[in-house]
Scaffold this active site. Sequence first.
Site, short mmCIF file in Angstrom:
data_model
loop_
_atom_site.label_atom_id
_atom_site.label_comp_id
_atom_site.label_asym_id
_atom_site.label_seq_id
_atom_site.Cartn_x
_atom_site.Cartn_y
_atom_site.Cartn_z
N ALA A 246 0.84 -1.21 0.00
CA ALA A 246 0.00 0.00 0.00
C ALA A 246 0.87 1.25 0.00
O ALA A 246 0.45 2.29 -0.50
CB ALA A 246 -0.90 0.00 1.24
N GLU A 249 4.30 1.44 -3.95
CA GLU A 249 3.94 1.73 -5.33
C GLU A 249 3.19 3.06 -5.43
O GLU A 249 3.41 3.87 -6.31
CB GLU A 249 3.08 0.58 -5.86
CG GLU A 249 3.15 0.38 -7.33
CD GLU A 249 4.57 0.40 -7.87
OE1 GLU A 249 5.49 -0.17 -7.26
OE2 GLU A 249 4.75 1.04 -8.91
N SER A 251 3.28 5.74 -3.34
CA SER A 251 4.03 6.98 -3.15
C SER A 251 5.01 7.20 -4.29
O SER A 251 5.28 8.35 -4.67
CB SER A 251 4.69 7.08 -1.77
OG SER A 251 5.14 5.87 -1.30
N CYS A 361 -6.95 6.11 3.59
CA CYS A 361 -5.52 5.74 3.61
C CYS A 361 -4.82 6.09 4.92
O CYS A 361 -4.77 7.25 5.32
CB CYS A 361 -4.81 6.42 2.45
SG CYS A 361 -3.05 6.08 2.44
N GLU A 370 6.51 12.77 1.89
CA GLU A 370 7.51 12.29 0.92
C GLU A 370 7.42 13.05 -0.39
O GLU A 370 8.42 13.52 -0.92
CB GLU A 370 7.27 10.80 0.61
CG GLU A 370 7.74 9.86 1.71
CD GLU A 370 7.55 8.39 1.31
OE1 GLU A 370 7.49 7.56 2.22
OE2 GLU A 370 7.45 8.07 0.10
C1 HEM Z 1 0.10 8.76 -2.75
C2 HEM Z 1 0.22 7.71 -2.03
C3 HEM Z 1 -0.93 6.85 -1.60
C4 HEM Z 1 -2.16 6.68 -2.19
C5 HEM Z 1 -2.70 7.33 -3.45
C6 HEM Z 1 -2.89 5.74 -1.36
C7 HEM Z 1 -4.17 5.33 -1.61
C8 HEM Z 1 -4.91 4.53 -0.78
C9 HEM Z 1 -6.28 4.17 -0.98
C10 HEM Z 1 -7.12 4.60 -2.16
C11 HEM Z 1 -6.66 3.38 0.05
C12 HEM Z 1 -8.05 2.79 0.29
C13 HEM Z 1 -8.34 1.58 -0.52
C14 HEM Z 1 -9.78 1.23 -0.39
O1 HEM Z 1 -10.62 2.03 0.10
O2 HEM Z 1 -10.15 0.12 -0.83
C15 HEM Z 1 -5.53 3.23 0.91
C16 HEM Z 1 -5.52 2.49 2.06
C17 HEM Z 1 -4.39 2.24 2.77
N1 HEM Z 1 -3.15 2.83 2.59
FE1 HEM Z 1 -2.64 4.18 1.23
N2 HEM Z 1 -2.08 5.35 -0.33
C18 HEM Z 1 -0.88 6.00 -0.43
C19 HEM Z 1 0.19 5.90 0.41
C20 HEM Z 1 0.26 5.07 1.49
C21 HEM Z 1 1.41 4.91 2.35
C22 HEM Z 1 2.71 5.70 2.21
C23 HEM Z 1 1.08 3.96 3.27
C24 HEM Z 1 1.85 3.37 4.39
C25 HEM Z 1 2.98 3.70 4.83
C26 HEM Z 1 -0.28 3.54 2.99
C27 HEM Z 1 -0.97 2.59 3.72
C28 HEM Z 1 -2.31 2.30 3.53
C29 HEM Z 1 -3.02 1.32 4.34
C30 HEM Z 1 -2.45 0.51 5.49
C31 HEM Z 1 -4.33 1.30 3.87
C32 HEM Z 1 -5.48 0.44 4.39
C33 HEM Z 1 -6.30 1.29 5.32
C34 HEM Z 1 -7.50 0.56 5.85
O3 HEM Z 1 -8.02 -0.36 5.21
O4 HEM Z 1 -7.93 0.90 6.96
N3 HEM Z 1 -0.74 4.24 1.91
N4 HEM Z 1 -4.46 3.96 0.39
#
Ligand code: HEM
Length: 410
Positions: A246, A249, A251, A361, A370
Amino acid sequence: MTAVHTDPEAVPGFDAFEPVHRADPYPAFRRAREASAACSLRLGDVPVTVFTRYEECATILSSPQWGHGYRAGISPFRDPGARIPGSFVRMDPPEHGRFRSLVNKAFTPRTVASLVPVVERVVESLLDAALDRGEVDVIADLAVPLALTMIGGRVLGVPAPDRPALRGWELAIARGTDPDELLPPDAVAARSLAARDCAAYFAGLVAQRRAEPADDLLSALVLVEEHGDRLTEPELVGICMLLLVAGMETSINLIGNGVLALLRHPDQLALLRARPGLMASALEEMLRYDLPTQFTIRVALSDTEVGGRRFARGDGVIVVMASAGRDGAVYPDPDRFDITRFDGPTPARRHLGFSLGVHYCLGAPLARIEASAAIGALLRRAPDLALASGELSYLPSLIHRGLVRLPART
Ligand code: HEM
Protein backbone atom coordinates in the site's frame (compact mmCIF):
# COMPACT_ATOMS: atom_id res chain seq x y z
CA MET A 1 -7.32 -8.66 -21.21
CA THR A 2 -9.81 -11.14 -22.59
CA ALA A 3 -11.52 -11.53 -19.23
CA VAL A 4 -13.21 -8.12 -19.59
CA HIS A 5 -16.50 -8.30 -21.41
CA THR A 6 -18.44 -5.11 -21.58
CA ASP A 7 -22.15 -5.77 -21.52
CA PRO A 8 -23.70 -3.67 -24.31
CA GLU A 9 -27.20 -4.44 -23.02
CA ALA A 10 -26.50 -2.82 -19.68
CA VAL A 11 -24.52 0.27 -20.64
CA PRO A 12 -22.41 0.50 -23.74
CA GLY A 13 -18.96 1.94 -23.87
CA PHE A 14 -17.05 1.11 -20.70
CA ASP A 15 -13.76 -0.05 -22.12
CA ALA A 16 -11.39 1.97 -19.95
CA PHE A 17 -9.67 -1.16 -18.65
CA GLU A 18 -8.49 -2.16 -22.11
CA PRO A 19 -4.69 -1.83 -22.50
CA VAL A 20 -5.16 0.59 -25.41
CA HIS A 21 -6.19 3.24 -22.84
CA ARG A 22 -3.23 2.73 -20.54
CA ALA A 23 -1.37 5.87 -21.61
CA ASP A 24 -4.46 8.00 -21.01
CA PRO A 25 -7.57 6.36 -19.53
CA TYR A 26 -9.30 9.68 -18.82
CA PRO A 27 -11.20 10.12 -22.14
CA ALA A 28 -12.66 6.63 -21.67
CA PHE A 29 -13.67 7.49 -18.08
CA ARG A 30 -15.34 10.65 -19.38
CA ARG A 31 -17.38 8.67 -21.92
CA ALA A 32 -18.47 6.31 -19.15
CA ARG A 33 -19.46 9.19 -16.82
CA GLU A 34 -21.41 10.90 -19.58
CA ALA A 35 -23.19 7.73 -20.62
CA SER A 36 -24.64 6.75 -17.27
CA ALA A 37 -24.22 6.72 -13.49
CA ALA A 38 -23.01 3.14 -13.76
CA CYS A 39 -21.75 0.64 -16.31
CA SER A 40 -21.71 -3.13 -16.26
CA LEU A 41 -18.78 -5.45 -16.79
CA ARG A 42 -18.10 -9.13 -16.42
CA LEU A 43 -14.81 -10.02 -14.78
CA GLY A 44 -14.54 -13.62 -15.87
CA ASP A 45 -17.90 -14.96 -14.70
CA VAL A 46 -18.45 -12.21 -12.09
CA PRO A 47 -20.92 -9.47 -13.04
CA VAL A 48 -19.70 -6.14 -11.70
CA THR A 49 -21.12 -2.63 -11.76
CA VAL A 50 -18.61 0.14 -12.36
CA PHE A 51 -19.15 3.60 -10.86
CA THR A 52 -17.29 6.50 -12.43
CA ARG A 53 -19.07 9.65 -11.16
CA TYR A 54 -18.00 11.42 -7.98
CA GLU A 55 -21.26 11.29 -6.02
CA GLU A 56 -21.82 7.55 -6.30
CA CYS A 57 -18.14 6.76 -5.70
CA ALA A 58 -18.09 8.92 -2.55
CA THR A 59 -21.38 7.40 -1.32
CA ILE A 60 -20.12 3.83 -1.68
CA LEU A 61 -16.70 4.47 -0.13
CA SER A 62 -18.17 6.17 2.92
CA SER A 63 -21.21 3.94 3.47
CA PRO A 64 -21.24 1.10 6.05
CA GLN A 65 -23.56 -0.78 3.69
CA TRP A 66 -20.55 -1.40 1.45
CA GLY A 67 -17.45 -3.33 2.39
CA HIS A 68 -15.64 -6.51 1.34
CA GLY A 69 -17.68 -9.39 2.68
CA TYR A 70 -14.87 -11.98 2.65
CA ARG A 71 -15.36 -13.01 6.27
CA ALA A 72 -19.12 -13.26 5.68
CA GLY A 73 -18.40 -15.43 2.63
CA ILE A 74 -20.40 -13.22 0.28
CA SER A 75 -17.67 -11.63 -1.89
CA PRO A 76 -17.90 -12.52 -5.57
CA PHE A 77 -14.24 -11.50 -6.04
CA ARG A 78 -11.30 -13.87 -5.89
CA ASP A 79 -8.63 -12.19 -3.79
CA PRO A 80 -6.04 -14.34 -2.04
CA GLY A 81 -4.72 -11.19 -0.32
CA ALA A 82 -7.98 -11.09 1.62
CA ARG A 83 -7.01 -14.30 3.39
CA ILE A 84 -3.70 -12.95 4.70
CA PRO A 85 -4.06 -12.44 8.48
CA GLY A 86 -3.63 -8.78 9.42
CA SER A 87 -4.18 -7.43 5.88
CA PHE A 88 -6.96 -5.16 7.08
CA VAL A 89 -7.55 -3.27 3.82
CA ARG A 90 -9.91 -6.10 2.78
CA MET A 91 -11.62 -6.52 6.18
CA ASP A 92 -14.94 -5.14 7.39
CA PRO A 93 -15.81 -3.69 10.79
CA PRO A 94 -15.54 -4.73 13.54
CA GLU A 95 -12.53 -6.91 12.59
CA HIS A 96 -11.05 -4.04 10.57
CA GLY A 97 -11.26 -1.63 13.49
CA ARG A 98 -9.17 -3.85 15.76
CA PHE A 99 -6.22 -3.77 13.35
CA ARG A 100 -6.62 -0.17 12.37
CA SER A 101 -6.59 0.96 15.96
CA LEU A 102 -3.58 -1.19 16.92
CA VAL A 103 -1.61 0.03 13.89
CA ASN A 104 -2.64 3.64 14.56
CA LYS A 105 -1.01 3.35 17.96
CA ALA A 106 2.35 2.88 16.25
CA PHE A 107 1.67 5.16 13.27
CA THR A 108 0.93 8.30 15.30
CA PRO A 109 0.95 11.82 13.83
CA ARG A 110 3.97 12.48 16.05
CA THR A 111 5.93 9.50 14.64
CA VAL A 112 5.09 10.54 11.10
CA ALA A 113 6.01 14.20 11.72
CA SER A 114 9.36 13.07 13.14
CA LEU A 115 10.13 11.59 9.72
CA VAL A 116 10.16 15.01 7.99
CA PRO A 117 13.87 15.77 8.55
CA VAL A 118 14.74 12.18 7.62
CA VAL A 119 12.83 12.44 4.33
CA GLU A 120 14.50 15.75 3.56
CA ARG A 121 17.99 14.33 4.17
CA VAL A 122 17.30 11.29 2.02
CA VAL A 123 15.95 13.42 -0.84
CA GLU A 124 18.98 15.73 -0.79
CA SER A 125 21.44 12.85 -0.91
CA LEU A 126 19.54 11.15 -3.76
CA LEU A 127 19.57 14.40 -5.73
CA ASP A 128 23.29 14.93 -4.99
CA ALA A 129 23.95 11.62 -6.69
CA ALA A 130 21.53 12.10 -9.59
CA LEU A 131 21.77 15.72 -10.70
CA ASP A 132 25.41 15.79 -11.80
CA ARG A 133 24.63 13.61 -14.78
CA GLY A 134 22.48 16.23 -16.56
CA GLU A 135 19.54 13.83 -16.80
CA VAL A 136 17.50 12.31 -14.01
CA ASP A 137 15.05 9.42 -14.08
CA VAL A 138 12.53 10.69 -11.54
CA ILE A 139 11.33 7.13 -10.91
CA ALA A 140 14.63 5.21 -10.59
CA ASP A 141 16.79 7.99 -9.15
CA LEU A 142 14.34 9.61 -6.78
CA ALA A 143 10.91 8.05 -6.20
CA VAL A 144 11.92 4.38 -5.86
CA PRO A 145 14.97 4.84 -3.59
CA LEU A 146 13.03 7.33 -1.46
CA ALA A 147 10.13 4.89 -0.96
CA LEU A 148 12.54 2.01 -0.31
CA THR A 149 14.35 4.03 2.34
CA MET A 150 11.21 5.38 4.00
CA ILE A 151 8.72 2.51 3.76
CA GLY A 152 11.32 -0.24 3.53
CA GLY A 153 13.82 1.22 5.99
CA ARG A 154 12.14 3.57 8.45
CA VAL A 155 8.69 1.99 8.54
CA LEU A 156 9.40 -1.71 8.04
CA GLY A 157 12.98 -1.70 9.34
CA VAL A 158 14.42 -3.63 6.38
CA PRO A 159 18.23 -3.28 6.28
CA ALA A 160 19.63 -1.56 3.15
CA PRO A 161 21.20 -4.70 1.57
CA ASP A 162 17.78 -6.45 1.60
CA ARG A 163 15.85 -3.60 0.00
CA PRO A 164 16.41 -4.51 -3.68
CA ALA A 165 14.64 -7.84 -2.99
CA LEU A 166 11.85 -5.86 -1.35
CA ARG A 167 11.35 -3.85 -4.54
CA GLY A 168 11.03 -7.05 -6.57
CA TRP A 169 8.43 -8.52 -4.21
CA GLU A 170 6.55 -5.27 -3.96
CA LEU A 171 6.26 -4.91 -7.75
CA ALA A 172 4.99 -8.47 -8.19
CA ILE A 173 2.49 -8.20 -5.34
CA ALA A 174 1.33 -4.73 -6.38
CA ARG A 175 0.78 -5.96 -9.94
CA GLY A 176 -1.26 -8.76 -8.40
CA THR A 177 -3.65 -6.38 -6.65
CA ASP A 178 -5.66 -6.04 -9.86
CA PRO A 179 -8.75 -8.26 -9.71
CA ASP A 180 -7.59 -11.83 -10.37
CA GLU A 181 -9.98 -12.06 -13.28
CA LEU A 182 -7.94 -9.36 -15.08
CA LEU A 183 -4.50 -10.86 -14.45
CA PRO A 184 -2.58 -13.03 -16.88
CA PRO A 185 -1.45 -16.39 -15.39
CA ASP A 186 2.23 -15.37 -15.21
CA ALA A 187 1.33 -12.34 -13.05
CA VAL A 188 -0.68 -14.59 -10.70
CA ALA A 189 2.24 -17.02 -10.45
CA ALA A 190 4.76 -14.22 -9.85
CA ARG A 191 2.53 -12.78 -7.13
CA SER A 192 2.28 -16.14 -5.31
CA LEU A 193 6.03 -16.60 -5.38
CA ALA A 194 6.73 -13.06 -4.22
CA ALA A 195 4.11 -13.26 -1.45
CA ARG A 196 5.62 -16.51 -0.17
CA ASP A 197 9.20 -15.18 -0.13
CA CYS A 198 8.17 -11.81 1.27
CA ALA A 199 6.15 -13.45 4.09
CA ALA A 200 9.11 -15.69 4.99
CA TYR A 201 11.40 -12.67 5.05
CA PHE A 202 9.10 -10.62 7.29
CA ALA A 203 8.58 -13.57 9.65
CA GLY A 204 12.35 -13.51 10.26
CA LEU A 205 12.42 -9.74 10.66
CA VAL A 206 9.49 -9.72 13.11
CA ALA A 207 11.27 -12.33 15.24
CA GLN A 208 14.44 -10.21 15.20
CA ARG A 209 12.60 -7.05 16.23
CA ARG A 210 10.83 -8.91 18.99
CA ALA A 211 14.20 -10.02 20.34
CA GLU A 212 15.86 -6.67 19.77
CA PRO A 213 13.69 -3.59 19.02
CA ALA A 214 15.17 -0.93 16.73
CA ASP A 215 14.27 2.63 15.73
CA ASP A 216 11.58 1.70 13.20
CA LEU A 217 7.84 1.42 13.07
CA LEU A 218 7.92 -2.37 12.91
CA SER A 219 9.50 -2.45 16.38
CA ALA A 220 6.71 -0.18 17.64
CA LEU A 221 4.11 -2.48 16.05
CA VAL A 222 5.64 -5.55 17.68
CA LEU A 223 5.26 -3.87 21.08
CA VAL A 224 1.84 -2.28 20.53
CA GLU A 225 -0.87 -3.31 22.96
CA GLU A 226 -4.44 -2.18 23.58
CA HIS A 227 -6.55 -3.52 26.46
CA GLY A 228 -4.25 -6.53 26.66
CA ASP A 229 -4.66 -7.20 22.91
CA ARG A 230 -1.48 -7.63 20.85
CA LEU A 231 -0.72 -8.51 17.27
CA THR A 232 0.29 -12.12 16.64
CA GLU A 233 3.30 -13.08 14.49
CA PRO A 234 1.22 -13.97 11.38
CA GLU A 235 -0.78 -10.76 11.78
CA LEU A 236 2.42 -8.71 12.01
CA VAL A 237 3.72 -10.36 8.85
CA GLY A 238 0.45 -9.59 7.04
CA ILE A 239 0.58 -5.96 8.17
CA CYS A 240 4.17 -5.64 6.92
CA MET A 241 3.12 -6.92 3.52
CA LEU A 242 0.14 -4.57 3.46
CA LEU A 243 2.26 -1.56 4.39
CA LEU A 244 4.82 -2.51 1.76
CA VAL A 245 2.34 -2.82 -1.07
CA ALA A 246 0.00 0.00 0.00
CA GLY A 247 2.88 2.36 0.73
CA MET A 248 5.55 1.80 -1.92
CA GLU A 249 3.94 1.73 -5.33
CA THR A 250 1.50 4.48 -4.45
CA SER A 251 4.03 6.98 -3.15
CA ILE A 252 6.40 6.26 -6.07
CA ASN A 253 3.57 6.93 -8.50
CA LEU A 254 2.39 10.13 -6.81
CA ILE A 255 5.88 11.57 -7.34
CA GLY A 256 6.12 10.24 -10.91
CA ASN A 257 2.62 11.23 -12.05
CA GLY A 258 2.88 14.56 -10.21
CA VAL A 259 6.22 15.57 -11.74
CA LEU A 260 4.96 14.52 -15.18
CA ALA A 261 1.86 16.72 -14.79
CA LEU A 262 4.09 19.67 -13.88
CA LEU A 263 6.45 19.07 -16.80
CA ARG A 264 3.51 18.90 -19.19
CA HIS A 265 2.09 22.16 -17.81
CA PRO A 266 5.00 24.64 -17.80
CA ASP A 267 2.75 27.48 -16.57
CA GLN A 268 1.85 25.47 -13.46
CA LEU A 269 5.49 24.45 -12.98
CA ALA A 270 6.54 28.11 -13.13
CA LEU A 271 3.76 29.05 -10.70
CA LEU A 272 4.88 26.44 -8.18
CA ARG A 273 8.49 27.59 -8.48
CA ALA A 274 7.36 31.17 -7.88
CA ARG A 275 5.03 30.24 -5.01
CA PRO A 276 6.40 27.15 -3.20
CA GLY A 277 3.67 27.70 -0.59
CA LEU A 278 1.27 26.19 -3.15
CA MET A 279 2.88 22.75 -2.72
CA ALA A 280 0.13 21.42 -0.44
CA SER A 281 -2.58 22.42 -2.91
CA ALA A 282 -0.47 21.17 -5.85
CA LEU A 283 -0.20 17.71 -4.25
CA GLU A 284 -3.97 17.46 -3.84
CA GLU A 285 -4.38 18.52 -7.46
CA MET A 286 -1.90 15.82 -8.55
CA LEU A 287 -4.00 13.28 -6.65
CA ARG A 288 -7.19 14.52 -8.31
CA TYR A 289 -5.70 14.83 -11.78
CA ASP A 290 -3.72 11.61 -12.24
CA LEU A 291 -4.25 9.19 -9.42
CA PRO A 292 -1.77 6.45 -8.37
CA THR A 293 -4.63 4.21 -7.11
CA GLN A 294 -7.18 4.33 -9.90
CA PHE A 295 -9.96 2.24 -8.41
CA THR A 296 -11.00 -0.09 -5.64
CA ILE A 297 -13.62 -2.78 -5.17
CA ARG A 298 -16.56 -3.06 -2.79
CA VAL A 299 -19.32 -5.55 -2.08
CA ALA A 300 -22.86 -4.78 -0.90
CA LEU A 301 -23.05 -5.96 2.72
CA SER A 302 -26.84 -5.67 2.67
CA ASP A 303 -29.49 -4.99 0.02
CA THR A 304 -29.11 -1.34 -0.97
CA GLU A 305 -29.44 1.24 -3.75
CA VAL A 306 -26.96 3.62 -5.37
CA GLY A 307 -27.28 5.86 -8.42
CA GLY A 308 -30.77 4.58 -9.12
CA ARG A 309 -29.63 0.94 -9.19
CA ARG A 310 -30.54 -1.77 -6.75
CA PHE A 311 -27.95 -4.11 -5.32
CA ALA A 312 -28.43 -7.35 -3.44
CA ARG A 313 -26.19 -8.41 -0.56
CA GLY A 314 -23.04 -9.87 -2.11
CA ASP A 315 -23.11 -7.84 -5.37
CA GLY A 316 -19.69 -6.50 -6.40
CA VAL A 317 -18.84 -3.02 -7.66
CA ILE A 318 -15.76 -1.17 -8.89
CA VAL A 319 -15.35 2.40 -7.65
CA VAL A 320 -13.15 4.41 -10.04
CA MET A 321 -11.73 7.23 -7.90
CA ALA A 322 -9.52 8.36 -10.79
CA SER A 323 -12.64 9.09 -12.82
CA ALA A 324 -14.42 10.80 -9.91
CA GLY A 325 -11.52 13.27 -9.83
CA ARG A 326 -12.38 14.35 -13.38
CA ASP A 327 -16.11 14.73 -12.78
CA GLY A 328 -17.14 18.14 -14.11
CA ALA A 329 -20.16 18.20 -11.79
CA VAL A 330 -17.74 18.61 -8.88
CA TYR A 331 -14.59 20.10 -10.43
CA PRO A 332 -15.07 22.93 -12.95
CA ASP A 333 -12.94 22.47 -16.07
CA PRO A 334 -11.92 19.03 -14.75
CA ASP A 335 -9.27 18.18 -17.34
CA ARG A 336 -7.29 21.33 -16.51
CA PHE A 337 -4.31 20.79 -14.19
CA ASP A 338 -4.58 23.74 -11.80
CA ILE A 339 -2.33 23.72 -8.73
CA THR A 340 -4.37 26.45 -7.04
CA ARG A 341 -7.59 24.41 -7.06
CA PHE A 342 -7.22 23.23 -3.47
CA ASP A 343 -5.79 26.52 -2.16
CA GLY A 344 -7.46 29.46 -0.45
CA PRO A 345 -10.62 29.92 1.62
CA THR A 346 -12.88 27.90 -0.73
CA PRO A 347 -10.82 24.90 -1.87
CA ALA A 348 -12.30 22.36 -4.25
CA ARG A 349 -14.16 19.40 -2.77
CA ARG A 350 -11.83 16.69 -1.41
CA HIS A 351 -10.62 14.21 -3.99
CA LEU A 352 -11.13 10.50 -3.48
CA GLY A 353 -7.48 9.61 -4.07
CA PHE A 354 -7.00 8.35 -0.53
CA SER A 355 -10.51 6.85 -0.43
CA LEU A 356 -13.08 7.77 2.25
CA GLY A 357 -14.66 6.07 5.22
CA VAL A 358 -13.12 3.36 7.39
CA HIS A 359 -10.48 2.44 4.79
CA TYR A 360 -9.25 6.03 4.34
CA CYS A 361 -5.52 5.74 3.61
CA LEU A 362 -3.53 5.24 6.77
CA GLY A 363 -0.36 6.47 5.08
CA ALA A 364 -1.75 9.72 3.59
CA PRO A 365 0.31 12.02 5.88
CA LEU A 366 3.52 10.13 5.10
CA ALA A 367 2.76 10.11 1.36
CA ARG A 368 2.26 13.88 1.44
CA ILE A 369 5.50 14.42 3.36
CA GLU A 370 7.51 12.29 0.92
CA ALA A 371 6.05 13.80 -2.23
CA SER A 372 6.28 17.36 -1.01
CA ALA A 373 9.96 16.97 -0.01
CA ALA A 374 10.88 15.13 -3.22
CA ILE A 375 9.10 17.42 -5.67
CA GLY A 376 10.03 20.60 -3.76
CA ALA A 377 13.75 19.74 -3.72
CA LEU A 378 13.73 18.60 -7.35
CA LEU A 379 12.27 21.93 -8.51
CA ARG A 380 14.67 23.90 -6.34
CA ARG A 381 17.76 22.03 -7.41
CA ALA A 382 16.96 21.54 -11.10
CA PRO A 383 15.90 25.00 -12.28
CA ASP A 384 15.76 23.95 -15.96
CA LEU A 385 13.92 20.68 -15.40
CA ALA A 386 12.23 19.52 -18.63
CA LEU A 387 10.84 16.30 -20.02
CA ALA A 388 13.47 14.31 -21.94
CA SER A 389 12.38 13.12 -25.37
CA GLY A 390 11.11 9.58 -25.89
CA GLU A 391 7.97 7.56 -25.32
CA LEU A 392 6.66 7.17 -21.81
CA SER A 393 5.34 3.78 -20.80
CA TYR A 394 3.15 2.75 -17.90
CA LEU A 395 3.29 -0.27 -15.62
CA PRO A 396 1.02 -3.08 -16.85
CA SER A 397 -1.41 -2.53 -13.99
CA LEU A 398 -4.95 -1.24 -13.75
CA ILE A 399 -5.24 -0.31 -10.09
CA HIS A 400 -1.78 1.22 -9.88
CA ARG A 401 -1.11 3.93 -12.41
CA GLY A 402 2.60 4.60 -12.66
CA LEU A 403 5.37 5.28 -15.14
CA VAL A 404 8.10 2.74 -15.79
CA ARG A 405 10.64 5.59 -16.19
CA LEU A 406 10.42 9.38 -16.18
CA PRO A 407 13.59 10.75 -17.77
CA ALA A 408 14.00 14.52 -17.40
CA ARG A 409 16.75 16.95 -18.42
CA THR A 410 18.06 19.09 -15.62
C1 HEM B 1 0.10 8.76 -2.75
C2 HEM B 1 0.22 7.71 -2.03
C3 HEM B 1 -0.93 6.85 -1.60
C4 HEM B 1 -2.16 6.68 -2.19
C5 HEM B 1 -2.70 7.33 -3.45
C6 HEM B 1 -2.89 5.74 -1.36
C7 HEM B 1 -4.17 5.33 -1.61
C8 HEM B 1 -4.91 4.53 -0.78
C9 HEM B 1 -6.28 4.17 -0.98
C10 HEM B 1 -7.12 4.60 -2.16
C11 HEM B 1 -6.66 3.38 0.05
C12 HEM B 1 -8.05 2.79 0.29
C13 HEM B 1 -8.34 1.58 -0.52
C14 HEM B 1 -9.78 1.23 -0.39
O1 HEM B 1 -10.62 2.03 0.10
O2 HEM B 1 -10.15 0.12 -0.83
C15 HEM B 1 -5.53 3.23 0.91
C16 HEM B 1 -5.52 2.49 2.06
C17 HEM B 1 -4.39 2.24 2.77
N1 HEM B 1 -3.15 2.83 2.59
FE1 HEM B 1 -2.64 4.18 1.23
N2 HEM B 1 -2.08 5.35 -0.33
C18 HEM B 1 -0.88 6.00 -0.43
C19 HEM B 1 0.19 5.90 0.41
C20 HEM B 1 0.26 5.07 1.49
C21 HEM B 1 1.41 4.91 2.35
C22 HEM B 1 2.71 5.70 2.21
C23 HEM B 1 1.08 3.96 3.27
C24 HEM B 1 1.85 3.37 4.39
C25 HEM B 1 2.98 3.70 4.83
C26 HEM B 1 -0.28 3.54 2.99
C27 HEM B 1 -0.97 2.59 3.72
C28 HEM B 1 -2.31 2.30 3.53
C29 HEM B 1 -3.02 1.32 4.34
C30 HEM B 1 -2.45 0.51 5.49
C31 HEM B 1 -4.33 1.30 3.87
C32 HEM B 1 -5.48 0.44 4.39
C33 HEM B 1 -6.30 1.29 5.32
C34 HEM B 1 -7.50 0.56 5.85
O3 HEM B 1 -8.02 -0.36 5.21
O4 HEM B 1 -7.93 0.90 6.96
N3 HEM B 1 -0.74 4.24 1.91
N4 HEM B 1 -4.46 3.96 0.39
